[in-house]
Design an enzyme around this catalytic site. Structure first.
Site, PDB file in Angstrom:
ATOM      1  N   GLU A 196       0.830  -1.213   0.000  1.00  0.00           N
ATOM      2  CA  GLU A 196       0.000   0.000   0.000  1.00  0.00           C
ATOM      3  C   GLU A 196       0.866   1.266   0.000  1.00  0.00           C
ATOM      4  O   GLU A 196       0.571   2.225  -0.714  1.00  0.00           O
ATOM      5  CB  GLU A 196      -0.931  -0.016   1.218  1.00  0.00           C
ATOM      6  CG  GLU A 196      -2.010   1.043   1.192  1.00  0.00           C
ATOM      7  CD  GLU A 196      -3.024   0.899   0.056  1.00  0.00           C
ATOM      8  OE1 GLU A 196      -3.508  -0.211  -0.204  1.00  0.00           O
ATOM      9  OE2 GLU A 196      -3.311   1.927  -0.576  1.00  0.00           O
TER      10      GLU A 196
ATOM     11  N   GLY B 169      -5.822  -6.516  -4.776  1.00  0.00           N
ATOM     12  CA  GLY B 169      -6.310  -5.215  -5.224  1.00  0.00           C
ATOM     13  C   GLY B 169      -5.199  -4.245  -5.588  1.00  0.00           C
ATOM     14  O   GLY B 169      -5.389  -3.383  -6.449  1.00  0.00           O
TER      15      GLY B 169
ATOM     16  N   THR C 105      -7.430 -12.184  -4.086  1.00  0.00           N
ATOM     17  CA  THR C 105      -7.789 -11.955  -2.675  1.00  0.00           C
ATOM     18  C   THR C 105      -9.306 -11.792  -2.589  1.00  0.00           C
ATOM     19  O   THR C 105      -9.973 -11.580  -3.614  1.00  0.00           O
ATOM     20  CB  THR C 105      -7.141 -10.660  -2.139  1.00  0.00           C
ATOM     21  OG1 THR C 105      -7.618  -9.555  -2.935  1.00  0.00           O
ATOM     22  CG2 THR C 105      -5.631 -10.711  -2.185  1.00  0.00           C
TER      23      THR C 105
ATOM     24  N   LYS D  43     -12.977   1.025 -11.555  1.00  0.00           N
ATOM     25  CA  LYS D  43     -12.027   2.061 -11.114  1.00  0.00           C
ATOM     26  C   LYS D  43     -10.650   1.492 -10.838  1.00  0.00           C
ATOM     27  O   LYS D  43     -10.490   0.329 -10.527  1.00  0.00           O
ATOM     28  CB  LYS D  43     -12.495   2.675  -9.793  1.00  0.00           C
ATOM     29  CG  LYS D  43     -13.767   3.415  -9.861  1.00  0.00           C
ATOM     30  CD  LYS D  43     -13.952   4.282  -8.629  1.00  0.00           C
ATOM     31  CE  LYS D  43     -14.309   3.509  -7.390  1.00  0.00           C
ATOM     32  NZ  LYS D  43     -14.657   4.374  -6.269  1.00  0.00           N
TER      33      LYS D  43
ATOM     34  N   LYS E  42      -4.898   8.963  -0.139  1.00  0.00           N
ATOM     35  CA  LYS E  42      -5.341   7.651  -0.610  1.00  0.00           C
ATOM     36  C   LYS E  42      -6.081   7.790  -1.944  1.00  0.00           C
ATOM     37  O   LYS E  42      -6.963   8.658  -2.078  1.00  0.00           O
ATOM     38  CB  LYS E  42      -6.252   7.070   0.482  1.00  0.00           C
ATOM     39  CG  LYS E  42      -6.966   5.794   0.147  1.00  0.00           C
ATOM     40  CD  LYS E  42      -6.088   4.594   0.312  1.00  0.00           C
ATOM     41  CE  LYS E  42      -6.843   3.330  -0.101  1.00  0.00           C
ATOM     42  NZ  LYS E  42      -5.964   2.276  -0.528  1.00  0.00           N
TER      43      LYS E  42
ATOM     44  N   HIS F 122      -6.736  -1.940   4.177  1.00  0.00           N
ATOM     45  CA  HIS F 122      -7.898  -1.243   3.616  1.00  0.00           C
ATOM     46  C   HIS F 122      -9.218  -1.761   4.210  1.00  0.00           C
ATOM     47  O   HIS F 122     -10.039  -0.976   4.711  1.00  0.00           O
ATOM     48  CB  HIS F 122      -7.913  -1.384   2.094  1.00  0.00           C
ATOM     49  CG  HIS F 122      -9.104  -0.744   1.457  1.00  0.00           C
ATOM     50  ND1 HIS F 122      -9.239   0.620   1.337  1.00  0.00           N
ATOM     51  CD2 HIS F 122     -10.244  -1.270   0.949  1.00  0.00           C
ATOM     52  CE1 HIS F 122     -10.402   0.899   0.772  1.00  0.00           C
ATOM     53  NE2 HIS F 122     -11.030  -0.235   0.527  1.00  0.00           N
TER      54      HIS F 122
HETATM   55  N1  LIG Z   1     -10.382  -0.270  -7.479  1.00  0.00           N
HETATM   56  C1  LIG Z   1     -11.298  -0.474  -6.570  1.00  0.00           C
HETATM   57  O1  LIG Z   1     -12.493  -0.283  -6.823  1.00  0.00           O
HETATM   58  C2  LIG Z   1     -10.886  -0.967  -5.214  1.00  0.00           C
HETATM   59  C3  LIG Z   1     -11.868  -1.480  -4.345  1.00  0.00           C
HETATM   60  C4  LIG Z   1     -11.445  -1.970  -3.097  1.00  0.00           C
HETATM   61  C5  LIG Z   1     -10.096  -1.965  -2.754  1.00  0.00           C
HETATM   62  N2  LIG Z   1      -9.184  -1.435  -3.629  1.00  0.00           N
HETATM   63  C6  LIG Z   1      -7.763  -1.406  -3.279  1.00  0.00           C
HETATM   64  O2  LIG Z   1      -7.311  -2.735  -3.121  1.00  0.00           O
HETATM   65  C7  LIG Z   1      -6.200  -2.743  -2.247  1.00  0.00           C
HETATM   66  C8  LIG Z   1      -6.352  -3.854  -1.231  1.00  0.00           C
HETATM   67  O3  LIG Z   1      -6.455  -5.060  -1.926  1.00  0.00           O
HETATM   68  P1  LIG Z   1      -5.989  -6.442  -1.260  1.00  0.00           P
HETATM   69  O4  LIG Z   1      -6.555  -6.555   0.102  1.00  0.00           O
HETATM   70  O5  LIG Z   1      -6.285  -7.477  -2.255  1.00  0.00           O
HETATM   71  O6  LIG Z   1      -4.426  -6.199  -1.020  1.00  0.00           O
HETATM   72  P2  LIG Z   1      -3.099  -6.816  -1.660  1.00  0.00           P
HETATM   73  O7  LIG Z   1      -3.142  -6.691  -3.118  1.00  0.00           O
HETATM   74  O8  LIG Z   1      -1.976  -6.177  -0.946  1.00  0.00           O
HETATM   75  O9  LIG Z   1      -3.129  -8.345  -1.246  1.00  0.00           O
HETATM   76  C9  LIG Z   1      -3.115  -8.692   0.119  1.00  0.00           C
HETATM   77  C10 LIG Z   1      -2.026  -9.689   0.488  1.00  0.00           C
HETATM   78  O10 LIG Z   1      -2.413 -10.986   0.090  1.00  0.00           O
HETATM   79  C11 LIG Z   1      -1.357 -11.666  -0.592  1.00  0.00           C
HETATM   80  N3  LIG Z   1      -2.029 -12.563  -1.528  1.00  0.00           N
HETATM   81  C12 LIG Z   1      -2.767 -12.181  -2.602  1.00  0.00           C
HETATM   82  N4  LIG Z   1      -3.401 -13.239  -3.119  1.00  0.00           N
HETATM   83  C13 LIG Z   1      -3.020 -14.326  -2.400  1.00  0.00           C
HETATM   84  C14 LIG Z   1      -3.365 -15.709  -2.453  1.00  0.00           C
HETATM   85  N5  LIG Z   1      -4.272 -16.172  -3.318  1.00  0.00           N
HETATM   86  N6  LIG Z   1      -2.776 -16.544  -1.570  1.00  0.00           N
HETATM   87  C15 LIG Z   1      -1.910 -16.071  -0.642  1.00  0.00           C
HETATM   88  N7  LIG Z   1      -1.582 -14.771  -0.521  1.00  0.00           N
HETATM   89  C16 LIG Z   1      -2.139 -13.901  -1.387  1.00  0.00           C
HETATM   90  C17 LIG Z   1      -0.566 -10.533  -1.183  1.00  0.00           C
HETATM   91  O11 LIG Z   1       0.741 -10.870  -1.434  1.00  0.00           O
HETATM   92  C18 LIG Z   1      -0.671  -9.462  -0.110  1.00  0.00           C
HETATM   93  O12 LIG Z   1       0.284  -9.637   0.863  1.00  0.00           O
HETATM   94  C19 LIG Z   1      -6.141  -1.369  -1.596  1.00  0.00           C
HETATM   95  O13 LIG Z   1      -5.090  -0.644  -2.149  1.00  0.00           O
HETATM   96  C20 LIG Z   1      -7.480  -0.753  -1.971  1.00  0.00           C
HETATM   97  O14 LIG Z   1      -7.418   0.639  -2.072  1.00  0.00           O
HETATM   98  C21 LIG Z   1      -9.554  -0.963  -4.832  1.00  0.00           C
HETATM   99 ZN   LIG Z   2     -12.936  -0.452  -0.246  1.00  0.00          ZN
END
Ligand SMILES: NC(=O)c1ccc[n+]([C@@H]2O[C@H](COP(=O)([O-])OP(=O)(O)OC[C@H]3O[C@@H](n4cnc5c(N)ncnc54)[C@H](O)[C@@H]3O)[C@@H](O)[C@H]2O)c1
Ligand SMILES: [Zn+2]
Length: 397
Positions: free
Chosen positions: A89, A121, A146, A158, A167, A283
């Site tokens: 992040e 994400g 995830t 988005k 952010k 998040h």
């Molecule tokens: N664009 C949008 O509409 C939108 C909506 C919600 C969140 N987001 C963004 O998404 C981000 C958060 O996403 P996130 O929670 O996926 O975070 P992330 O991408 O950091 O993934 C979370 C963790 O999980 C690990 N990981 C991923 N897939 C895995 C799997 N299958 N097995 C084991 N480990 C795995 C990753 O290495 C990481 O450490 C934030 O930056 C947020 O702002 C965007």
């Molecule tokens: Zn969100």
């Protein structure tokens, strides 16, 4: 490939020339299981006859790397280029977008060839933005790995990066050609990240879907503990209702010209928790804190029954989500709303629950610090006992 004209030139009565775009953007969201299995053609068909740039994360490399490479080697007729993207992040910034563009240039990515994002994400957001700006727009595919990706980040239109300490300040509306949802990825996801994703499901359930909320109350703890393995019917219900509910909310307001969005529930105070904690609060965890504070606020001003506030707080607790961040400074939290107001074109348009599965918007310009402090006091450990809310709707409306 469409041959229909995607724009028109009009000459207005005063002689002004006006270009009108008719561009239609289509995004398919498909379900699949065991995506990299031999014989599963979902991803292969989505890539088709093109040479993709596949961008994936270290977690994907660790858990699925061998199968992914075998799959791409077998199913990409013109080969593929690959890029390992290792960002968190705090480093989800324009420099990462630049790196992806540089790699795409090295690979000679053509205008119709896709970037394929396989990861959480952070990865899908970064690739979405890079795809939007590389050659002024190349196609991209999203494969979220995830829970946040499956129910939120991967299915919307988005993308954004953090910028100037804010952010998601810089980003675009740029839908992928296709999002492929494979819940089997959740089997390897650490539990903290499963709970993190559940916060986005809880957001949707709390303000729009009472049935989904009951599923979370009933099975949320087990679903997190078993990484969505058990109970199976509830795991399916969570993914399907969350995805469908989210897309339904987005569909009529894809470019967010309406600022009163139920999907902004949980996203008014959350940027503060994420940024002030220097991203030690994830998040989804920040969204959960926002949900808790919003529920406490709604009860404090008398628009949510205390029993429903307690159900919401209880549901978050069952999911293993904290209701606040210990370092919270209510003055700073209130001040952080200025940035949110800017983003929503001047008014806070705060979405608050008025029951389970129901909401209203409060569009006040000035936030009463006393009420915020009183609501936040509910979220301190040991303060979750019911008490009479002191209604003061006027101060907020
Ligand atoms: N664009 C949008 O509409 C939108 C909506 C919600 C969140 N987001 C963004 O998404 C981000 C958060 O996403 P996130 O929670 O996926 O975070 P992330 O991408 O950091 O993934 C979370 C963790 O999980 C690990 N990981 C991923 N897939 C895995 C799997 N299958 N097995 C084991 N480990 C795995 C990753 O290495 C990481 O450490 C934030 O930056 C947020 O702002 C965007
Ligand atoms: Zn969100």
């Amino acid at each position: 490939m469409t041959t229909a004209p995607d724009g028109a030139l009009h000459v207005l009565p005063d002689g002004t020339l006006e270009l009108v775009s008719h561009a239609v953007r289509r995004q398919r969201i498909v379900h699949s299981t065991d995506l990299f299995a031999t014989g599963n053609r979902t991803l292969a068909d989505a890539i088709g006859d093109r040479r993709p740039l596949v961008i994936y994360t270290p977690a994907v490399e660790r858990w699925y790397g061998d199968r992914l490479h075998r799959y791409l080697t077998e199913y990409c007729p013109h080969g593929f280029d690959a890029m390992l993207l290792d960002r968190a992040e705090h480093s989800k910034t324009l420099s990462a977008v630049e790196m992806i563009c540089k790699r795409a240039a090295e690979a000679g990515l053509r205008r119709t060839s896709p970037m394929v994002a396989i990861g959480g994400g952070i990865c899908t957001d970064l690739v979405g933005l890079a795809a939007a700006v590389f050659r002024r727009g190349v196609p991209h595919l999203k494969v979220p790995t995830t829970l946040i990706g499956l129910v939120d980040a991967g299915i919307g239109t988005k993308n954004a990066v953090n910028h100037a300490g804010r952010k998601s300040l810089v980003g675009t509306f740029y839908p992928p050609e296709m999002t492929i949802l494979d819940p089997a990825f959740i089997r390897s996801l650490p539990r903290r990240h499963v709970a993190n994703g559940m916060a986005e499901v809880a957001k949707l359930a709390t303000v729009t879907d009472a049935y989904l909320f009951e599923v979370l109350e009933r099975s949320g703890a087990t679903l997190v503990r078993t990484q969505l393995g058990q109970p199976q019917a509830d795991a399916i219900a969570v993914i399907e209702r969350a995805v469908h509910g989210m897309l339904d909310e987005l569909a009529g307001n894809l470019y967010e010209h309406v600022y009163q969005r139920a999907m902004d529930f949980g996203h008014t105070f959350s940027p503060y928790f994420e940024t002030a904690s220097r991203h030690t609060v994830l998040h989804g965890e920040a969204v959960a804190m926002d949900i808790a504070l919003s529920a406490a606020l709604a009860a404090e001003i008398g628009i949510l029954a205390p029993s429903d506030r307690d159900r919401i707080l209880g549901c978050l607790r069952a999911l293993g989500l904290e209701s606040t961040w210990p370092g919270t400074d209510c003055h700073a939290l209130r001040d952080s709303l200025t940035a949110v107001r800017e983003h929503r074109d001047g008014a806070l348009n705060l979405c608050l629950p008025v029951g389970i599965g129901a909401h209203t918007f409060i569009g006040q310009h000035d936030f009463d610090l006393t009420i915020l402090k009183r609501a936040h006091a509910w979220l301190q450990p040991g303060q979750l006992v019911a008490r009479r809310p002191t209604a003061d709707v006027r101060a907020l409306s």
